[in-house]
Design an enzyme around this catalytic site. Sequence first.
Site, PDB file in Angstrom:
ATOM      1  N   LYS A   1      -9.109   8.742  -3.844  1.00  7.73           N
ATOM      2  CA  LYS A   1      -7.750   8.943  -3.318  1.00  7.73           C
ATOM      3  C   LYS A   1      -7.637  10.307  -2.621  1.00  7.73           C
ATOM      4  O   LYS A   1      -7.107  10.400  -1.518  1.00  7.73           O
ATOM      5  CB  LYS A   1      -6.724   8.838  -4.455  1.00  7.73           C
ATOM      6  CG  LYS A   1      -5.284   9.016  -3.983  1.00  7.73           C
ATOM      7  CD  LYS A   1      -4.298   8.418  -4.960  1.00  7.73           C
ATOM      8  CE  LYS A   1      -4.125   9.265  -6.196  1.00  7.73           C
ATOM      9  NZ  LYS A   1      -3.328  10.482  -5.978  1.00  7.73           N
TER      10      LYS A   1
ATOM     11  N   ASP B   1      -1.654   5.710  -4.007  1.00 11.52           N
ATOM     12  CA  ASP B   1      -1.117   6.348  -5.214  1.00 11.52           C
ATOM     13  C   ASP B   1      -0.181   5.351  -5.897  1.00 11.52           C
ATOM     14  O   ASP B   1      -0.087   4.179  -5.504  1.00 11.52           O
ATOM     15  CB  ASP B   1      -0.398   7.661  -4.867  1.00 11.52           C
ATOM     16  CG  ASP B   1       0.912   7.408  -4.128  1.00 11.52           C
ATOM     17  OD1 ASP B   1       1.160   6.259  -3.695  1.00 11.52           O
ATOM     18  OD2 ASP B   1       1.701   8.354  -4.009  1.00 11.52           O
TER      19      ASP B   1
END
Length: 213
Positions: A120, A138
Amino acid sequence: MTPQQINTFFATLQAANPHPVTELEYTSVFELLAAVLLSAQATDVGVNKATRRLFPVANTPQAILALGQDGLEGYIKTIGLYRSKARHLMETCRILVEQHGGQVPRTREALEALPGVGRKTANVVLNVAFGEPTMAVDTHIFRVSNRTGLAPGKTPLAVELQLLRRVPEPYRVDSHHWLILHGRYICQARKPLCWQCAVARCCDFQPKTAAPR
Ligand code: SF4
């Protein structure tokens, strides 16, 4: 969502916010990397509060290393998990200096090799700093993608791969910002604010939340 609805979804979000930006504050690629690394399980507001004190004192890998672990912890101890984040950031800085000439590398492989940098974080840096059409999934993007029918998936990686397939090319670079902001302010976790949502007509979620009386 049909391809037509997906197109309308992003066209609407783009019209409302043509140039979306991350809410993390940074002035260089290294500051961005450090801020994202510190932001795991913390709010952008909380990270900004700490980095507003840290970055004027140390905003390069060399300067962070010079602070030492204890010095760095002093600046970030308001952020959750600050001890392990400080350790990761120190180690990351050491690798940047020793292997990358003090610069943040541009490849996913080199980014993900840095301590505290997962898929991420690498996606955020590749997208925000280097303009690549990556999707940093997220909690907000994961929820919005599943709830609306935009890109359903059981894991963040599954959602990421679906988004890469389904988001039309012209919207790909900015789409993760639009989805985060939409999830943070409108399509909220506990109760989505459907009655004031600009993309309600192209979202699969049912029943839509009614306006409070
Ligand atoms: S209509 Fe409701 S569920 Fe759908 S995107 Fe908007 S806020 Fe989220």
